[in-house]
Design a protein around this motif. Structure first.
Motif, mmCIF file in Angstrom:
data_model
loop_
_atom_site.group_PDB
_atom_site.id
_atom_site.type_symbol
_atom_site.label_atom_id
_atom_site.label_comp_id
_atom_site.label_asym_id
_atom_site.label_seq_id
_atom_site.Cartn_x
_atom_site.Cartn_y
_atom_site.Cartn_z
ATOM 1 N N SER A 23 8.691 -7.501 -5.188
ATOM 2 C CA SER A 23 8.601 -8.304 -6.536
ATOM 3 C C SER A 23 7.091 -8.092 -7.156
ATOM 4 O O SER A 23 6.129 -8.323 -6.482
ATOM 5 C CB SER A 23 8.917 -9.578 -6.612
ATOM 6 O OG SER A 23 10.317 -9.850 -5.922
ATOM 7 N N ALA A 25 5.483 -9.290 -11.205
ATOM 8 C CA ALA A 25 5.411 -9.826 -12.710
ATOM 9 C C ALA A 25 4.293 -9.512 -13.380
ATOM 10 O O ALA A 25 3.074 -9.462 -12.627
ATOM 11 C CB ALA A 25 5.615 -11.388 -12.669
ATOM 12 N N GLN A 54 9.246 -10.182 -15.538
ATOM 13 C CA GLN A 54 9.561 -9.761 -13.851
ATOM 14 C C GLN A 54 9.769 -8.458 -13.995
ATOM 15 O O GLN A 54 11.053 -8.145 -14.329
ATOM 16 C CB GLN A 54 10.652 -10.709 -13.329
ATOM 17 C CG GLN A 54 10.841 -10.594 -11.913
ATOM 18 C CD GLN A 54 9.508 -11.280 -11.253
ATOM 19 O OE1 GLN A 54 9.004 -12.148 -11.815
ATOM 20 N NE2 GLN A 54 9.255 -10.602 -10.155
ATOM 21 N N ASP A 57 12.332 -7.417 -8.866
ATOM 22 C CA ASP A 57 12.570 -8.650 -8.681
ATOM 23 C C ASP A 57 13.496 -8.188 -7.482
ATOM 24 O O ASP A 57 14.484 -8.187 -7.416
ATOM 25 C CB ASP A 57 13.387 -9.231 -9.410
ATOM 26 C CG ASP A 57 13.915 -10.601 -9.327
ATOM 27 O OD1 ASP A 57 13.407 -10.999 -8.379
ATOM 28 O OD2 ASP A 57 14.761 -11.009 -10.193
#
Length: 259
Positions: A23, A25, A54, A57
């Motif tokens: 992940s 962002a 994001q 993810d």
């Protein structure tokens, strides 16, 4: 050490890729104001506006040595972010990334060139940055110069080069490095068609020699020609991961475009 024993020991084989629950962002806010008035106005306005986007993810990809994988999706789906994470350019917020062997990234060709250096001097610099010694670089120098097709411009400072010339030189250098993993992002979209075909042929040679390929491209025909497996990203998540023809069909249906 065999591939099996590597796996048991937790060591990746050359060309193997492991992206686990990744992940990342990015903030879309930009610090545009430099004056005291602008800073005070922004402080008074509070924290309005969009927050973080994001880009990835929970993405998991497991790629075995020698696989050819195309990554496709809408603009902003996380394709380039995935490659930058694999290349070690962008760190993850969570999850893990591991690659086995020598990684060669063709993302922003020419981005690391010394602009006051000639093309020839940048070949020496680029080779050294990828761990080659002087003898190894000079052994490949003539082939790199010939591949670039820059002629006498090879001895001219690269600050005078067009974007197409940058790509020619950057790809020529990368194409003559020893790669276990090739990461390519849209760079083949620049330059004339003949040079694009030449680049494709060189990539095919590296894949035939055992290199793993991860290719990001909006060119569906290129992905179908080059890749056996397709990963479709949507909103930073994996929407499809499988055989190329089926994957491209999924992608076209998602985009509402004819196959």
């Amino acid at each position: 050490m065999s591939v099996g024993s590597m796996e048991r020991a937790g060591v990746l084989a050359p060309g193997e890729i492991r992206l686990e629950n990744a992940s990342r962002a990015f903030s879309v806010r930009a610090d545009r104001g430099g004056t005291l008035k602008e800073l005070l106005l922004r402080r008074g306005a509070g924290s309005h506006g969009p927050g973080a986007i994001q880009a990835l993810d929970g993405v998991t990809l497991r790629i075995t040595p020698g696989e050819t994988v195309g990554v496709v999706g809408r603009n902003g789906a996380g394709k380039s972010s995935t490659l930058k994470v694999l290349a070690g350019i962008v760190p993850l917020d969570s999850g893990s990334v591991r690659l086995g062997g020598q990684v060669v990234s063709l993302l922003e060709l020419g981005a690391g060139f010394g602009r006051d250096f000639s093309g020839r001097e940048n070949i020496l610099l680029g080779g050294a940055l990828h761990g080659l010694n002087r003898e190894q670089i000079e052994a490949r120098l003539d082939a790199i110069v010939a591949f670039s097709e820059l002629g006498d411009f090879i001895d001219v400072p690269v600050k005078t080069y067009s974007s197409g010339m940058f790509v020619r030189l950057g790809f020529a250098i990368a194409a003559h490095l020893d790669a276990d993993v090739l990461l390519i992002d849209e760079v083949l979209a620049v330059g004339d068609e003949a040079f694009q075909r030449k680049c494709e042929a060189r990539i095919a040679e590296q894949v035939a020699a055992g290199a793993t390929l991860v290719l990001v491209s909006h060119d569906a025909a290129l992905v179908e020609r080059t890749c056996e497996r397709v990963v479709v990203l949507d909103g930073g998540k994996v929407a499809f991961d499988g055989e190329c023809r089926e994957g491209m069909g999924f992608y076209h249906r998602m985009m509402g475009t004819p196959t």
